[in-house]
Scaffold this active site. Structure first.
Site, PDB file in Angstrom:
ATOM      1  CB  THR A 207      46.135 -31.971  -8.608  1.00  9.44           C
ATOM      2  OG1 THR A 207      47.052 -33.060  -8.643  1.00  9.44           O
ATOM      3  CG2 THR A 207      45.725 -31.617  -7.212  1.00  9.44           C
ATOM      4  NE  ARG A 238      45.251 -35.384 -22.608  1.00 12.87           N
ATOM      5  CZ  ARG A 238      45.728 -34.347 -21.927  1.00 12.87           C
ATOM      6  NH1 ARG A 238      46.918 -34.403 -21.393  1.00 12.87           N
ATOM      7  NH2 ARG A 238      45.022 -33.255 -21.772  1.00 12.87           N
ATOM      8  CB  VAL A 239      49.671 -35.527 -26.978  1.00 12.18           C
ATOM      9  CG1 VAL A 239      50.478 -34.244 -26.946  1.00 12.18           C
ATOM     10  CG2 VAL A 239      50.586 -36.731 -27.204  1.00 12.18           C
ATOM     11  N   GLY A 240      48.457 -33.683 -24.406  1.00  8.92           N
ATOM     12  CA  GLY A 240      47.730 -32.465 -24.057  1.00  8.92           C
ATOM     13  C   GLY A 240      48.263 -31.265 -24.806  1.00  8.92           C
ATOM     14  CG  ASP A 241      47.636 -27.491 -22.926  1.00 11.98           C
ATOM     15  OD1 ASP A 241      47.687 -28.502 -22.179  1.00 11.98           O
ATOM     16  OD2 ASP A 241      47.665 -26.330 -22.479  1.00 11.98           O
ATOM     17  CB  THR A 261      48.584 -24.935 -15.976  1.00 12.80           C
ATOM     18  OG1 THR A 261      47.914 -23.884 -15.274  1.00 12.80           O
ATOM     19  CG2 THR A 261      50.070 -24.667 -15.995  1.00 12.80           C
ATOM     20  N   GLY A 262      46.138 -26.542 -17.032  1.00 12.74           N
ATOM     21  CA  GLY A 262      44.722 -26.904 -16.941  1.00 12.74           C
ATOM     22  C   GLY A 262      44.335 -27.807 -18.096  1.00 12.74           C
ATOM     23  N   GLY A 264      44.009 -29.374 -21.164  1.00 13.30           N
ATOM     24  CA  GLY A 264      44.657 -29.073 -22.430  1.00 13.30           C
ATOM     25  C   GLY A 264      43.757 -29.186 -23.639  1.00 13.30           C
TER      26      GLY A 264
HETATM   27  N1  ASP Z   1      47.564 -28.879 -19.508  1.00 16.60           N
HETATM   28  C1  ASP Z   1      47.944 -30.209 -19.112  1.00 16.60           C
HETATM   29  C2  ASP Z   1      47.425 -31.182 -20.124  1.00 16.60           C
HETATM   30  O1  ASP Z   1      46.316 -31.032 -20.595  1.00 16.60           O
HETATM   31  C3  ASP Z   1      47.435 -30.656 -17.794  1.00 16.60           C
HETATM   32  C4  ASP Z   1      47.441 -29.703 -16.667  1.00 16.60           C
HETATM   33  O2  ASP Z   1      47.880 -28.568 -16.774  1.00 16.60           O
HETATM   34  O3  ASP Z   1      47.026 -30.108 -15.595  1.00 16.60           O
HETATM   35  O4  ASP Z   1      48.113 -32.137 -20.393  1.00 16.60           O
END
Ligand code: ASP
Length: 365
Positions: A207, A238-241, A261-262, A264
């Site tokens: 998820t 690893r770094v997301g948004d 969200t989602g 990144g």
């Molecule tokens: N946006 C988050 C990331 O890329 C992950 C997520 O929202 O599921 O780290």
């Protein structure tokens, strides 16, 4: 889909709420997993608390929840089985920001990002430095990996096979012909069939989650936070948004606030939250501002729907007058056999409720 067609599908999207009123009032919005967070933040706003303190107290509930596998304690780990958290905060009244990334062993990273904002001359601290910064403030270190998340990680490791069908983490050459699920059961004999099925489902389709939470109070002050365990099975570091100011979060209380969200990676490449706030500055309403940002993501793939279909991303926007929207790239996603639309949480003083996100592209079952 040709450009004209996806413009039409955006126009035909279910209309997200555009609550308009004369002046600002207390309102909190968040991703769908934040109904309790919005309620908590509203409680703080009603008591006259600061907007950033409100959203941080709200998302702390989700960070503490072992059942939310995308945020804080209980989040799905990186490929080595270690949970790494990212978070950011922005405080409208003082125009300050704080962020932490790739943090291990510290549960409440939104609070830690707020500490970076308030107690340092920096905006972002990452990795080992962030854990040491937390340690210096006496914040307890804990193992963030729950047994549930560890089971999903192990199911993922057992699902990986080379082209010959071998996997060093499961049945060896000399082993009786066991299935990976049976191997998991030798470690977790008490696990129910549902639990094992959940672990393999997470291994294959982890998820995406994260919580973004944005607040406005009746004085017109605004703040926001985004906190996450990031993408499951990511490469360590690893770094997301979420901790990137301008991508996972942006607040300018002269205009409004936005978050995401989602996946990144898509958001970082087009600075989504900042783009949305700038769109609102130039007159777009929150829904149009979010859909415009999603169009840029589609454009980055030349609107190739096969590629776009491989991920999801959502934006949330709250304008300084209390108008708000949530919008997703796709109209819904298949979850346990049926198409579920994307939603977001809203609290304007009563109980939190879920509202449907507007969307850019229609996903057929
Ligand atoms: N946006 C988050 C990331 O890329 C992950 C997520 O929202 O599921 O780290």
């Amino acid at each position: 889909m040709r450009r004209r067609d996806w413009l039409i599908s955006a126009a035909a999207a279910p209309v997200a709420a555009q609550a308009m009123q004369a002046g600002p009032k207390n309102i909190v919005i968040s991703s769908a997993n934040g109904q309790n967070a919005c309620a908590k933040a509203m409680e703080v706003l009603k008591a006259g608390g600061d907007t950033l303190e409100a959203v941080v107290q709200g998302v702390t509930l989700v960070e503490d929840d072992p059942n939310d596998t995308s945020v804080g304690y209980g989040g799905l780990p990186n490929e080595e089985g270690i949970v790494e958290l990212d978070a950011s905060v922005m405080h409208g009244p003082t125009r300050r920001a704080g962020a932490v990334a790739s943090v291990r062993n510290i549960k409440n990273v939104a609070r830690l990002a707020k500490l970076v904002m308030e107690q340092t001359d920096h905006v972002m601290i990452v990795g080992e430095g962030a854990t040491r910064f937390a340690r210096a403030w006496g914040i307890p270190e804990i193992n963030l990996l729950t047994e549930r998340a560890r089971m999903a990680w192990m199911a993922w490791k057992q699902s990986l096979r080379d082209p010959e069908g071998h996997n060093n983490w499961t049945d060896g050459l000399d082993a009786p012909d066991t299935k990976a699920a049976a191997a998991l059961r030798t470690i977790w004999p008490e696990a129910s069939d549902e639990m094992i099925a959940w672990a393999f489902d997470m291994a294959r389709h982890p998820t995406t989650g994260t919580i973004n939470c944005l607040a406005l109070n009746s004085k017109g002050e605004m703040s926001g936070t985004t906190t996450t365990s990031g993408l499951a099975w990511k490469i360590p570091g690893r770094v997301g948004d979420s901790p990137i100011i301008g991508a996972g979060l942006y607040v300018d209380q002269e205009v409004g606030a936005a978050g995401s969200t989602g996946r990144g990676e898509e958001n970082i490449r087009m600075a989504g939250a900042h783009t949305i706030v700038e769109n609102m500055r130039h007159g777009m309403d929150p829904q149009a501002a979010c859909l415009d940002a999603l169009k840029r993501i589609a454009r980055n793939y030349n609107n190739d729907q096969k590629k776009l279909n491989q991920f999801d991303i959502n934006f949330y926007a709250l304008r300084k007058d209390g108008a708000y929207a949530g919008a997703s790239l796709w109209s819904g996603r298949v979850r346990r056999g049926y198409m579920a639309s994307f939603e977001f949480s809203v609290n304007d003083g009563g109980a939190s409720r879920l509202e449907k996100c507007a969307w850019l592209l229609e996903r057929k079952a």
